[in-house]
Design a protein around this motif. Sequence first.
Motif, short mmCIF file in Angstrom:
data_model
loop_
_atom_site.label_atom_id
_atom_site.label_comp_id
_atom_site.label_asym_id
_atom_site.label_seq_id
_atom_site.Cartn_x
_atom_site.Cartn_y
_atom_site.Cartn_z
N ALA A 1 0.83 -1.21 0.00
CA ALA A 1 0.00 0.00 0.00
C ALA A 1 0.87 1.26 0.00
O ALA A 1 0.58 2.23 -0.72
N ARG A 2 1.92 1.26 0.81
CA ARG A 2 2.81 2.43 0.82
C ARG A 2 3.44 2.67 -0.55
O ARG A 2 3.53 3.81 -1.01
N CYS A 3 3.85 1.59 -1.17
CA CYS A 3 4.46 1.70 -2.49
C CYS A 3 3.43 2.15 -3.53
O CYS A 3 3.74 2.96 -4.41
N LEU A 4 2.22 1.64 -3.41
CA LEU A 4 1.15 2.03 -4.35
C LEU A 4 0.87 3.52 -4.28
O LEU A 4 0.75 4.19 -5.31
N ILE A 5 0.75 4.04 -3.06
CA ILE A 5 0.43 5.46 -2.89
C ILE A 5 1.55 6.34 -3.45
O ILE A 5 1.29 7.40 -4.03
N SER A 6 2.78 5.91 -3.31
CA SER A 6 3.91 6.73 -3.75
C SER A 6 4.25 6.56 -5.23
O SER A 6 5.02 7.35 -5.78
N HIS B 1 3.89 6.52 -9.32
CA HIS B 1 3.29 7.43 -10.30
C HIS B 1 2.55 6.64 -11.37
O HIS B 1 3.07 5.66 -11.90
N GLY B 2 1.33 7.06 -11.67
CA GLY B 2 0.58 6.46 -12.77
C GLY B 2 0.22 5.00 -12.55
O GLY B 2 0.23 4.21 -13.50
N SER B 3 -0.13 4.62 -11.30
CA SER B 3 -0.50 3.22 -11.03
C SER B 3 -1.85 2.90 -11.65
O SER B 3 -2.82 3.64 -11.48
N ASP C 1 1.59 4.18 -15.92
CA ASP C 1 0.56 3.96 -16.95
C ASP C 1 0.78 2.67 -17.74
O ASP C 1 0.42 2.58 -18.92
N GLY C 2 1.37 1.68 -17.10
CA GLY C 2 1.54 0.37 -17.72
C GLY C 2 2.95 0.04 -18.13
O GLY C 2 3.23 -1.09 -18.53
N GLN C 3 3.87 0.98 -18.02
CA GLN C 3 5.24 0.76 -18.48
C GLN C 3 6.13 0.11 -17.44
O GLN C 3 7.22 -0.38 -17.77
N CYS C 4 5.71 0.08 -16.18
CA CYS C 4 6.58 -0.40 -15.11
C CYS C 4 5.88 -1.45 -14.25
O CYS C 4 4.72 -1.28 -13.88
N TRP C 5 6.61 -2.53 -13.96
CA TRP C 5 6.12 -3.57 -13.04
C TRP C 5 6.88 -3.44 -11.73
O TRP C 5 8.11 -3.31 -11.71
N VAL C 6 6.16 -3.50 -10.62
CA VAL C 6 6.77 -3.38 -9.30
C VAL C 6 6.46 -4.62 -8.46
O VAL C 6 5.29 -5.00 -8.32
N LYS C 7 7.50 -5.23 -7.93
CA LYS C 7 7.34 -6.31 -6.96
C LYS C 7 7.74 -5.75 -5.60
O LYS C 7 8.83 -5.19 -5.46
#
Length: 412
Positions: A73-78, A80-82, A109-115
């Motif tokens: 959640a912390r990562c989601l809030i911070s 950009h463009g999730s 906006d779809g260009q980055c995947w975060v684990k």
Amino acid sequence: MDQNYLLKQLEKKIKSGEELLQYISEVKDVNGIDKLKKKIMQEINFLLKVLRSREAKKEHLLCTNLHHFEALARCLISSHGSIAVLRHFTLNRTDGSSKRICVDIVSQDGQCWVKVIARNPKALSQLSTGEGEFGQRSILDHAREYLECACQHPHHFRKPKVGDTSVVFEFACGIEKLLADRLETLGITVCGDRLDIIESLSPEPQGESDDEDSYTSMTTNSQFEDLGGSEHKLNLDVTAMLAYVSNLTNGGNYFEFKEPILTQQAEWERARPVKPTLDKLFKGKCLVCCESAMKDFKSIVSTLGGPDEVRRANELISCITVVPNMISERAQRKLRLGGKIKQRSMIVFSTGDAMRAVTVTANEGFVRAARNQGVEFAVFIHESRALTEGKERDAKVLVSPCNSTLSQSAKS
């Protein structure tokens, strides 16, 4: 560990979960956010159930996925463009097989995947150098899978490359510098505090979660190995889940059914009740099952289960972590399909094998057949119990030893 202390820690964790829901309550237009909220609520409800029982164990705190969700959640809030959380992609392997990869956050906006990784940094480093237990895979293994999968799912025809930000690993608890360097060499963008070598390994939360539409507390291939091998984790076969929710094991064993096998099981249940044994076994444990087992269990219950059996099934499902199907290396190498060795059973037992979890089952035939082929699975075997509520209307009611309570009125 002192029970009062554990109960206080449970209360704190429940409060943090409620605060987490409030924290993400205003997140809009992100695919999967409702699933994330639902999963957080399921974790809270489970902890509340434990709190009400007043029988808390340290495993309840270690196994909760709230640790991971808080970091996510912390990562989601911070970010950009999730645009999505807990988004699944299919990784196609060169041998023709495939597996599902869960991306915690799809951003830019779809260009980055975060684990998001909320594990102890020392544990991550130990796994990466081969010091983990059997069946555990390192963060380097996961990195290679993420990169390979990202290449198979380009965004606007654009594939990730070394040094690009297309695949990001966010380490909420930090990462040792040496391991961070190795990940960056592979092409992963590493975020989180860079730490010097840590001498000792401290206890850590073990739950990291994923999601799968209607499944409860899902964990994916890229994350479920982080659960680690542990004596407090049980892998449930379909037969175990059916036995646990059956009317036979919940007071409905004083019947003579038209089906001889059901009558025999009712006799067995009167002589050797299964539910108390499973309750004792499940107490304080993390319950898991694979995707195939959960899918088949839900299908059987929806087709054959009566109202009370459906209710019990839903209660049980809320306490289970569903993990992806896995075929362990030794099962793949040694077991031959045929006879008692069915594909579904091999998946169920292999999943437990890969996780170093004891498989709870009534499928003794598979266990014997696998042993004959040189594979000894860690199992807890119980007697089989079928769903019977729908058969009671045509069955003969037997009088209980008390001469007052009939099985039909003894349903739980």
